[in-house]
Every structure is written in structure tokens, then in C-alpha cells.
Design an enzyme around this catalytic site. Structure first.
Site, PDB file in Angstrom:
ATOM      1  N   THR A   4       0.814  -1.217   0.000  1.00  0.00           N
ATOM      2  CA  THR A   4       0.000   0.000   0.000  1.00  0.00           C
ATOM      3  C   THR A   4       0.846   1.264   0.000  1.00  0.00           C
ATOM      4  O   THR A   4       0.492   2.261  -0.635  1.00  0.00           O
ATOM      5  CB  THR A   4      -0.941  -0.002   1.206  1.00  0.00           C
ATOM      6  OG1 THR A   4      -0.163  -0.237   2.404  1.00  0.00           O
ATOM      7  CG2 THR A   4      -2.006  -1.073   1.071  1.00  0.00           C
ATOM      8  N   HIS A  51     -52.999  -8.716 -26.841  1.00  0.00           N
ATOM      9  CA  HIS A  51     -52.398  -9.949 -26.335  1.00  0.00           C
ATOM     10  C   HIS A  51     -51.781 -10.768 -27.462  1.00  0.00           C
ATOM     11  O   HIS A  51     -52.164 -10.669 -28.619  1.00  0.00           O
ATOM     12  CB  HIS A  51     -53.437 -10.815 -25.605  1.00  0.00           C
ATOM     13  CG  HIS A  51     -54.826 -10.669 -26.102  1.00  0.00           C
ATOM     14  ND1 HIS A  51     -55.894 -10.447 -25.275  1.00  0.00           N
ATOM     15  CD2 HIS A  51     -55.338 -10.665 -27.357  1.00  0.00           C
ATOM     16  CE1 HIS A  51     -56.991 -10.334 -25.981  1.00  0.00           C
ATOM     17  NE2 HIS A  51     -56.685 -10.463 -27.247  1.00  0.00           N
TER      18      HIS A  51
END
Length: 459
Positions: free
Chosen positions: A79, A363
Site C-alpha cells: 500500500t 395480447h
């Protein structure tokens, strides 16, 4: 207030994720973890934001774009080494620098603001963001003296029995005096078992120099959750999902069952909209006011105006105007534009089509590559035949047309306004205004032929 900068650490591969995708790019509620971090940082007043990339650098840059500068950590040497890669961009900056990991997606901007304020009030060279962990196992412990001053950070493997009982942990987030940070980084050593340069060594160097090292204890431990594997990713996602759902409810949205409602971070929902259980709202979906999203619907980058009803349907990269409705069990595919007061009933699929105001598609219909005008009636079982095996073609239907049930409209085709397609027709030629088109064989009845059939049923 001093000048503020931020360094986001996003260079790690994340082997514990066991994934081809780089760790910080794994998503929490539809958004990459590192993007969550950057978004919160952007809400604070930052002079410069630098993201340290390594594995998957191009992918991280593609995700974050030009919202941040980038520093490359070609070798993963710890880091401290990662932060040092930002030196060309930050070494001459005055003020303070926040350091946060790209795999901590739950931090809020308010926490960063509080950390900065505490650091500045203490005139510290470094301030560690800490939290009280219910189970501190695996975390570095914050060791304070009898008057509360930070003595050291001790890692789990190095902690004695007394130190292991400490519940105040290091979240891995820091604010440093920028000039002192880079000076101390050059004094760190990789003389350790991992052969890495640790950012925590900077804390010890500053203390040895007599600088003030403070620690600000945040109230909510959940914010500090780092994601290293899929289990932690799931836990972080649940926390973020609860946070998102609560925010929408407080803004006037009704979630019937928040526990089964999944809303991505980029979604916007208007007041008085009702969301039923099992709904997934993804990407950049926008829902207006007074809408109703029925159970088990999924919306992906959909845009809904006010007063829209969606019943158990899938909508992708499409939009619906005010007063329109769809479902149940229908599908809006990408580039579909549904006008006001349109009705799309059950088992309707629409793809790359525009449907005008007041049109009804009841539909069992497929509408693909089409432009439909206003107040059209599309009967049951209609198919817009758009593909010739190589190319897609467009059908245009004018206002007030009537398309009878079980018709096929073979593109390319123009059906004029105020025209009529008889049921069962296969239409291949243009239909003019006021015409009725019939394209089917006449019915033939054969007397007494039933008695000649192999199966006749009961006499």
C-alpha cells in the site's frame, strides 16, 4: 479549510474473488465498487482525485472515465508503494490527502467530511479512521494510551492476548498532511516477511518524529466493510440495498416488501409510486410519480413517465409515456417508445418500435421494427414479420387503423390510416386509406366428410 486531495487504491487483483473480473469492478447494486467510492469522494470538496490502478487498469479507467486522474502501480509492492506512485501528481500539493481503498463501497461522503474536520481540528499529521467492530478478528487494532492518544496499530498476527481484546479497529482509511506523507513514504522499508512497503509504517515514522497522530472513531461499522470475496460482496450488497430502499421510502415511494425489492444505485423513482414484491429495477431506470410496478417485474434502463402501470413484465432500454400500461408477462425490448395511454396486454413483445397515443395491443402479439400511429387496434396473435433472413425491415401503420386477429404484416409495408386488415390475413402489399385488406383463402366446406375421417369421435 485546507486544500484536500484523495487517493483511491484500486490496483489489486483480488485473488480471493476467484474471478476474471478485477476486484474493484465487481458491482454492488449495479455499480462497480470503485465507482461507489469515487461518487462519495466527489461529493466532498476535492482539489485532486488520483486513482491508483494496476491489474485491469484499462477496465478501471473505462469505468471511471475522466472523473479522476490515474497513477499506475505496475508491480504490487504494498500500500505504501501504491501511494508513492501518485507522487508526480501530488507531491507539490499543500493541505491534506485522504487515502481510501476502492473495495470499500459503503463509505458515505459525510464520513469523509467528518474525518477531515477532525483531522484539521487536531492539527494532526495523520488521522486514522477507526470503528468499533463487533468481532475484530482479522483487523488491525488501535492501541491507545490511558489518555486516549494513539500509540500504535497492531495487526492481528502480532497482537498479544490483551491487544486482541481491543474492538477498535483500523478501517484502512487515512487523512495525512500531504507534504509529510510523501516525505515519510521515502523513509519506509520493505524489510518484512512480504517484502512490501506498508502505508501503516508511515504512521510509526510520523510518531517517531513527534508529529500528532489522531484517530477518529466512526459511528457505523458497516461503512468500513471491505470486500475481498463473494461472501463479503453479498453482505455489502445487502447493506447497500437496504440503504437505497430506505432512501426511496423516505422520499415517498411505497415498497410493499423491501426485503424482496432490488433497486440499483442509479435508479430514480417519483413520489407515490408503488413497488410490489420481487421487483428488480436496474441500471439508470427512471420511474415517474404515481406509477405501479407489479410483482416480479424487471426494468433495465427503462424510463417511465407519471401514471404508468407495469404488471409482471420485462422492460429493457425503452420508455413509456404517461397513462400507458403493460402486462402481465410482456416484454419491451430495446428502443421501444410507447406513447400516452397505450395499452399493451399479456404476452406482447415489442422491439425497436414506436407506438402512438391510445393504441391498443391486447395480447399474444409481436411488434418489431415498426411505427404505429394513434388509436390503432391490434388484435390477438398479430405478427409484424420484420426479418427476411438477412435484414430487418420496417412496417408503418397509420392512425385509427384496425389490424384483425391472427394477421401477419410482412415488412417492408405501409398500412395507411383509417384502413382495415381482416382477421387471418397475410399482408404483403401497401394498404391505402379507407381500404379493407383481405388476404386469405375462402373457406371450403365438404358435406359429410367427417364420416370419412379415421377418427370421428362419438356419433
Amino acid at each position: 479549510m485546507t486544500t484536500r486531495n484523495t487517493i483511491i487504491l484500486a490496483a489489486g487483483k483480488g485473488t480471493r474473488m476467484k474471478s476474471k473480473l478485477y476486484k474493484v469492478l465487481h458491482k454492488v447494486c449495479g455499480k462497480a465498487m470503485v465507482d461507489h467510492v469515487l461518487t462519495q469522494v466527489e461529493k466532498t470538496d476535492m482539489s485532486k482525485i488520483v486513482t491508483v490502478v494496476g491489474y485491469g487498469a484499462d477496465e478501471v479507467k473505462s469505468t471511471l472515465g475522466d472523473r479522476t486522474q490515474y497513477a499506475l502501480q505496475a508491480e504490487q509492492l504494498g500500500t505504501g508503494h501504491a501511494v508513492l506512485q501518485t507522487e508526480p501528481m501530488l507531491k507539490d500539493e499543500a493541505g491534506t490527502t485522504l487515502i481510501v481503498s476502492g473495495d470499500t463501497p459503503l463509505f458515505r461522503a459525510e464520513t469523509f467530511e467528518d474525518l477531515f474536520a477532525y483531522h484539521e481540528a487536531k492539527h494532526a499529521a495523520a488521522t486514522i479512521l477507526t470503528s468499533m467492530a463487533p468481532d475484530p478478528t482479522g483487523y488491525g487494532r488501535i492501541v491507545r494510551n490511558n489518555i486516549g492518544i494513539v500509540e500504535k496499530i497492531v495487526e492481528q498476527k502480532d497482537a498479544n492476548s490483551e491487544e486482541q481484546e481491543i474492538h477498535e479497529i483500523n478501517t484502512g482509511v487515512y487523512v495525512f498532511d500531504n507534504q509529510k506523507l510523501f516525505k515519510a513514504l521515502h523513509e519506509t522499508s520493505n524489510d518484512n516477511a512480504q517484502g512490501e512497503y506498508y502505508l501503516t509504517d508511515v504512521i510509526e515514522i510520523l510518531k517517531q518524529q513527534g508529529d500528532i497522530v489522531a484517530a477518529y472513531q466512526m459511528a457505523n461499522f458497516d461503512e468500513s466493510m471491505g470486500v475481498n470475496d463473494r461472501v463479503a460482496l453479498s453482505a455489502a450488497t445487502k447493506i447497500m440495498r437496504d440503504r437505497i430502499n430506505e432512501a426511496h421510502m423516505r422520499d415517498g415511494v411505497t415498497l410493499i416488501d423491501p426485503a424482496t425489492t432490488y433497486i440499483d444505485a442509479g435508479v430514480k423513482i417519483g413520489a407515490d409510486t408503488i413497488i410490489e414484491p420481487g421487483v428488480l429495477l436496474k441500471g439508470n431506470t427512471v420511474i415517474g410519480e404515481d406509477c405501479y410496478i407489479g410483482a416480479h417485474s424487471e426494468l433495465r434502463n427503462a424510463v417511465l413517465a407519471d401514471h404508468v402501470t407495469v404488471t409482471s413484465s420485462l422492460l429493457e432500454d425503452s420508455d413509456m409515456a404517461s397513462g400507458s400500461n403493460i402486462g402481465p408477462n410482456s416484454h419491451l425490448r430495446p428502443e421501444s417508445h410507447i406513447g400516452p395511454k397505450v395499452h399493451l396486454g399479456n404476452f406482447v413483445e415489442v422491439k425497436k418500435a414506436t407506438i402512438g397515443e391510445g393504441t391498443k395491443v391486447g395480447h399474444l402479439t409481436y411488434v418489431g421494427n415498426a411505427k404505429l400511429g394513434r388509436n390503432i387496434n391490434v388484435g390477438c396473435g398479430v405478427v409484424f414479420v420484420n426479418y427476411d433472413g438477412k435484414n430487418k425491415h420496417e412496417t408503418v401503420v397509420g392512425d385509427d387503423a384496425f389490424i384483425g386477429s391472427n394477421s401477419n404484416l410482412v415488412a417492408p409495408l405501409d398500412v395507411a390510416d383509417h384502413s382495415f386488415i381482416a382477421a387471418g390475413s397475410t399482408i404483403t402489399d401497401a394498404v391505402n386509406r379507407y381500404d379493407m385488406a383481405i388476404a386469405r383463402q375462402r373457406q371450403t366446406n365438404k358435406p359429410n366428410y367427417y364420416q370419412k375421417l379415421p377418427y370421428r369421435g362419438e356419433d
